[in-house]
Design an enzyme around this catalytic site. Structure first.
Site, mmCIF file in Angstrom:
data_model
loop_
_atom_site.group_PDB
_atom_site.id
_atom_site.type_symbol
_atom_site.label_atom_id
_atom_site.label_comp_id
_atom_site.label_asym_id
_atom_site.label_seq_id
_atom_site.Cartn_x
_atom_site.Cartn_y
_atom_site.Cartn_z
ATOM 1 N N ARG A 176 -0.727 14.795 13.115
ATOM 2 C CA ARG A 176 0.342 14.401 12.194
ATOM 3 C C ARG A 176 0.790 15.633 11.425
ATOM 4 O O ARG A 176 0.299 15.919 10.332
ATOM 5 C CB ARG A 176 -0.143 13.286 11.262
ATOM 6 C CG ARG A 176 -0.387 12.001 12.033
ATOM 7 C CD ARG A 176 -1.011 10.926 11.198
ATOM 8 N NE ARG A 176 -0.089 10.262 10.288
ATOM 9 C CZ ARG A 176 -0.425 9.216 9.546
ATOM 10 N NH1 ARG A 176 -1.633 8.721 9.598
ATOM 11 N NH2 ARG A 176 0.462 8.662 8.736
ATOM 12 N N CYS A 204 -5.797 8.147 8.915
ATOM 13 C CA CYS A 204 -6.130 7.500 10.186
ATOM 14 C C CYS A 204 -6.065 8.479 11.356
ATOM 15 O O CYS A 204 -5.203 9.353 11.399
ATOM 16 C CB CYS A 204 -5.158 6.352 10.468
ATOM 17 S SG CYS A 204 -5.603 4.844 9.624
ATOM 18 N N ASP A 248 2.992 0.327 12.270
ATOM 19 C CA ASP A 248 1.823 -0.207 11.561
ATOM 20 C C ASP A 248 1.523 -1.666 11.919
ATOM 21 O O ASP A 248 0.511 -2.210 11.461
ATOM 22 C CB ASP A 248 2.008 -0.073 10.036
ATOM 23 C CG ASP A 248 1.854 1.372 9.570
ATOM 24 O OD1 ASP A 248 1.471 2.225 10.385
ATOM 25 O OD2 ASP A 248 2.125 1.642 8.380
ATOM 26 N N ARG A 302 -9.266 -0.046 3.472
ATOM 27 C CA ARG A 302 -8.305 0.935 2.953
ATOM 28 C C ARG A 302 -6.975 0.253 2.657
ATOM 29 O O ARG A 302 -6.219 0.734 1.813
ATOM 30 C CB ARG A 302 -8.054 2.043 3.990
ATOM 31 C CG ARG A 302 -9.172 3.072 4.103
ATOM 32 C CD ARG A 302 -8.743 4.228 4.995
ATOM 33 N NE ARG A 302 -7.344 4.498 4.778
ATOM 34 C CZ ARG A 302 -6.475 4.861 5.724
ATOM 35 N NH1 ARG A 302 -6.876 5.043 6.955
ATOM 36 N NH2 ARG A 302 -5.209 5.066 5.432
ATOM 37 N N LYS A 318 0.835 -1.214 0.000
ATOM 38 C CA LYS A 318 0.000 0.000 0.000
ATOM 39 C C LYS A 318 0.864 1.256 0.000
ATOM 40 O O LYS A 318 0.669 2.165 -0.797
ATOM 41 C CB LYS A 318 -0.909 0.000 1.236
ATOM 42 C CG LYS A 318 -1.591 1.326 1.491
ATOM 43 C CD LYS A 318 -2.538 1.284 2.667
ATOM 44 C CE LYS A 318 -1.975 1.788 3.968
ATOM 45 N NZ LYS A 318 -1.611 3.200 4.010
ATOM 46 N N ASN A 319 1.818 1.305 0.924
ATOM 47 C CA ASN A 319 2.566 2.552 1.082
ATOM 48 C C ASN A 319 3.529 2.818 -0.068
ATOM 49 O O ASN A 319 3.908 3.965 -0.290
ATOM 50 C CB ASN A 319 3.298 2.576 2.431
ATOM 51 C CG ASN A 319 2.331 2.777 3.590
ATOM 52 O OD1 ASN A 319 1.156 3.062 3.377
ATOM 53 N ND2 ASN A 319 2.824 2.613 4.808
#
Ligand code: UD1
Length: 432
Positions: A137, A132, A320, A412, A37-38
């Site tokens: 952040r 999230c 994570d 997601r 994903k990232n």
């Protein structure tokens, strides 16, 4: 309760359903891991750096990628599915410089449009992003990095507005090795005149993947994976075909889900070195591991041993995976201490885990988990992605049924969730 059997798992359509897990039913299973994903949410924006058609392979079919794809389309790129599963074709011509708020608010990774748009257009308007709820952040490092390359950057009307007539290479020290700030800086620096040096850069495998993608396009990015990255800017970039690396967080999540259920679990299509921190901790917990080069098998007799750990930037233990490992340790023999060092408010899963009988106390950024002998299923609600994954880990380990609401958060980041859980031997289904 109406049950939907074998519904096609479209991340958008499944969002209003709940996931029912029947705990302690796991047999042994194997799961093939999808693309990261990232990596995908960074590589998609990077495609804007070259005109023409780039082809990406191993792109995960998850909601975050769907949103990033919509953002690129809204900017004028044409994106279509390729012939293979996981293939995307991105055709890039002239692009707009303004990212729509309605899309950006759904995805923290939308901020990764900043670097490529400033590089391509000399300007960018990117809304302050969503994502999230795991603490404030800030984006100060992203903004500082672009300013040091010569861009004027302001926050106005809820947007980051950046302008640069030309970008010039600079030496940039990041106060923290932020993944996103490192990625935005590398992408912007490909268009800067001269050399940029990033000190205290993030070393995550997804940063390396982005650098490899840019180098395949013709950029010169040296040192990704270490804390000093050099980018020689000003080279013309061309579209390429590129395969995204496997998702180490998805792999770690399925290892923990399989172990929580008590079976032997194998995750395939992985790069085991990317999971070193988790594997070391699992071994310490008493898990028997086999590293097969591109797969990992794991098995645990009885309860795990309690662990002490801190989340840290890569190669430290990934934040994570902290919620999922915390859920796994609810059943540990002894008291575990988990210290969260990356995000200030990443224990949202704890109250929900307590519903299943977990014994956890939070003290600031530390969770103390008193292992119990058994958990019992309960209705729970996910309010962020990895918390949702943690609730599945606990549900798999608990006796009886766990009904998970807020599944849209899980989708997601997890592709074909029900199918993969079933392959793992977990009894689960979607319910209305
Ligand atoms: C990325 C990952 C996310 C992962 C995180 C940490 C993506 C799309 N997301 O998020 O899944 O949890 O890395 O591994 O790749 N910080 C600042 N100022 C900044 C930027 C960050 O203070 O300008 C702080 C953050 O508040 C946080 C820490 O740095 O405490 C780490 O954040 P960062 O590495 O930037 O995470 P993301 O890139 O947002």
């Amino acid at each position: 309760m109406a049950t939907i059997h074998k519904a096609k798992e479209n991340p958008m359509k499944l969002a209003d359903r709940k996931l029912l897990i029947r705990g302690r039913t796991a047999r042994s299973g194997r799961v093939t891991i999808s693309g990261a994903k990232n990596s995908a949410v960074a590589v998609l924006p990077a495609c804007l750096l070259a005109e023409g058609t780039s082809i990406l392979q191993n792109v995960p079919d998850i909601a975050d990628v769907a949103v990033q794809r919509e953002i690129l389309e809204s900017l004028g790129a044409e994106v279509s599915d390729g012939d293979q599963p996981g293939e995307l074709r991105l055709s890039v011509g002239d692009v707009d410089a303004e990212v729509p708020y309605a899309l950006a608010k759904q995805l923290r990774g939308s901020v990764l449009l900043l670097g490529p748009l400033v590089a391509r257009k000399g300007e960018a308007r990117v809304p302050l992003p969503g994502g999230c709820a795991i603490g404030s952040r800030p984006l100060d490092l992203h903004l500082k990095a672009l300013r040091e390359l010569g861009a004027e950057v302001e926050i106005e009307h809820g947007h980051i507005a950046a302008r640069a007539r030309r970008l010039v290479g600079a030496e940039v020290y990041l106060d923290f090795p932020s993944v996103g700030a490192t990625e935005n800086l590398i992408m912007a620096a490909t268009a800067a005149q001269g050399t940029t040096v990033v000190y205290n850069a993030a070393k995550e495998p997804e940063v390396v993947d982005l650098a490899n993608f840019l180098n395949a396009m013709g950029a010169r990015v040296v040192g990704a994976g270490t804390d000093t990255i050099k980018i020689e800017g000003g080279r013309e970039l061309r579209p390429v075909e590129y395969t995204i690396i496997p998702d180490r967080i998805e792999a770690g999540t399925y290892l923990l889900m399989g172990l929580a259920g008590g079976g032997r679990v194998t995750v395939e299509n992985v790069i085991p070195t990317h999971l070193e921190a988790l594997l070391a901790k699992l071994e310490e917990a008493g898990v028997e591991l086999t590293d097969g080069g591109d797969y990992i098998s794991a098995r645990l007799e009885g309860r795990p041993k309690a662990l002490q750990l801190k989340t840290l930037p890569y190669p430290g233990f990934p934040t994570d995976l902290q919620p999922q490992l915390s859920a796994f340790l609810l059943l540990a023999n002894g008291t575990s201490v988990i210290s969260e060092r990356i995000f200030e408010d990443r224990f949202g899963h704890v109250d929900e885990l307590k519903r299943l009988g977990g014994k956890v106390e939070i003290d600031g950024r530390t969770a103390v988990i008193d292992g119990v002998e058994s958990l019992t299923g309960a209705p729970v609600t996910a309010t962020d992605l990895r918390m949702g994954a943690a609730l599945i880990v606990a549900g798999v380990a608990a006796r009886g049924e766990t009904l998970i609401d807020g599944v849209e958060h899980i989708l997601r980041g997890y592709e074909r969730l029900e199918e993969k859980l079933t392959q793992l031997g977990v009894a689960c289904e979607w319910v209305e």
